[in-house]
Motif scaffolding. Structure first.
Motif, short mmCIF file in Angstrom:
data_model
loop_
_atom_site.label_atom_id
_atom_site.label_comp_id
_atom_site.label_asym_id
_atom_site.label_seq_id
_atom_site.Cartn_x
_atom_site.Cartn_y
_atom_site.Cartn_z
N CYS A 12 -22.91 2.92 33.29
CA CYS A 12 -22.12 2.48 33.07
C CYS A 12 -21.08 2.95 31.68
O CYS A 12 -20.28 2.48 31.45
CB CYS A 12 -21.81 1.06 34.12
N GLY B 248 -6.29 -3.43 36.84
CA GLY B 248 -7.16 -3.47 37.62
C GLY B 248 -7.11 -3.53 39.21
O GLY B 248 -7.41 -3.72 39.79
N PHE C 210 -8.24 -2.08 42.49
CA PHE C 210 -9.23 -2.57 43.36
C PHE C 210 -8.60 -2.28 44.78
O PHE C 210 -9.78 -1.97 45.91
CB PHE C 210 -9.22 -4.23 42.82
N TYR D 288 -14.86 1.10 50.12
CA TYR D 288 -16.03 0.47 50.73
C TYR D 288 -16.18 0.73 51.40
O TYR D 288 -17.52 0.76 51.98
CB TYR D 288 -15.25 -0.93 49.37
N PHE E 133 -21.04 -1.70 44.22
CA PHE E 133 -19.98 -2.70 43.55
C PHE E 133 -19.98 -3.50 42.04
O PHE E 133 -19.28 -3.83 41.30
CB PHE E 133 -19.65 -3.86 44.54
N VAL E 134 -21.40 -3.52 42.12
CA VAL E 134 -22.00 -3.55 41.14
C VAL E 134 -20.99 -2.83 39.56
O VAL E 134 -21.18 -3.89 38.75
CB VAL E 134 -23.47 -4.04 41.37
N ILE F 131 -18.89 -0.76 39.58
CA ILE F 131 -17.58 -0.91 39.70
C ILE F 131 -17.22 -2.19 38.31
O ILE F 131 -16.42 -2.60 37.52
CB ILE F 131 -16.70 -1.39 40.67
N SER F 132 -18.15 -3.51 38.64
CA SER F 132 -17.81 -4.72 38.38
C SER F 132 -17.68 -4.69 36.73
O SER F 132 -17.87 -4.70 35.76
CB SER F 132 -18.98 -5.90 38.60
N LEU F 133 -19.48 -3.70 36.81
CA LEU F 133 -20.19 -3.67 35.21
C LEU F 133 -19.04 -2.60 34.08
O LEU F 133 -19.00 -3.64 33.50
CB LEU F 133 -21.60 -3.08 35.77
N SER G 44 -15.76 -2.65 34.74
CA SER G 44 -14.73 -3.28 34.03
C SER G 44 -14.84 -4.07 33.07
O SER G 44 -13.65 -4.39 32.35
CB SER G 44 -14.15 -3.87 35.41
N GLY G 45 -15.96 -4.90 33.22
CA GLY G 45 -16.25 -5.65 31.89
C GLY G 45 -16.69 -5.48 30.97
O GLY G 45 -16.21 -5.49 29.65
#
Length: 201
Positions: A14, A50, A54, A61, A77-78, A80-82, A84-85
């Motif tokens: 990521c 964002g 999503f 998904y 999912f994790v 994508i969250s990483l 984004s952050g």
């Protein structure tokens, strides 16, 4: 595989992708895959990137959960969250000016290597990446080919929002990304198509 090793690799993948996308964005080049679609749609709607990213990922998904397994869907999912952050952190703390040709080269290669790491650890960054892994696992169609076809489609759509020079530099990034994935990605056991005698057993 050691769980710590797997998740550390996902974080590293990521990080590479986030850095590659940040470099591409710094030169105003197109982001590949679902993110690229979100960027294009953002030019025509009031939704943020964002929000669009999503929404665009929701059907994928479902595909990941039903066809590729709960573990793959969860890791995606994790991831994508990483991403984004990390992208938000880089946007605030890393400011750079870069030549668009160099941006296309570095950005495309970094994203490509990051995707390889995620693919090898049963994860992806959603959207078209999920489709690429699904087609590879179900039909043996190499993920690099799917990525190239999808990115060329995004590039054609980008004609409406980018000038010719930025389109060409974005094409360079796309080709390098696909080249890296195509040359270095080897389907892991979980993504391999079963042999005829195994499928019938």
């Amino acid at each position: 595989m050691n769980i710590t090793h797997r998740w550390l690799s996902i974080v590293e993948g990521c990080l590479l992708v986030a850095l590659g996308l940040h470099i591409l964005n710094a030169a105003g080049l197109l982001i590949s895959g679902t993110a690229g679609i979100g960027m294009i749609l953002g030019k025509f709607t009031d939704l943020s990137f964002g929000q669009l990213f999503f929404i665009l990922n929701m059907p994928f998904y479902i595909l990941a959960w039903r066809a590729l397994g709960k573990s793959f869907a969860w890791r995606t999912f994790v991831s994508i969250s990483l991403l984004s952050g990390l992208s938000e952190l880089m946007r605030f703390y890393i400011h750079l000016t870069i030549d668009p040709i160099l941006s296309g080269i570095l950005g495309g290669m970094l994203v490509g290597f990051g995707l390889i790491i995620l693919f090898r650890h049963n994860a992806s960054l959603g959207g078209l990446n999920i489709l690429a892994v699904y087609l590879e696992r179900r039909f043996g169609f190499h993920a690099g080919k799917t990525t190239l076809i999808a990115d060329l489609g995004v590039l054609v759509a980008a004609i409406t929002v980018l000038d010719l020079s930025h389109l060409l530099y974005s094409l360079l990034a796309f080709l390098l990304l696909s080249s890296v994935v195509g040359r270095y990605h080897r389907p892991p056991k979980w993504a391999q198509v079963p042999k005829a005698n195994e499928a019938s057993s």
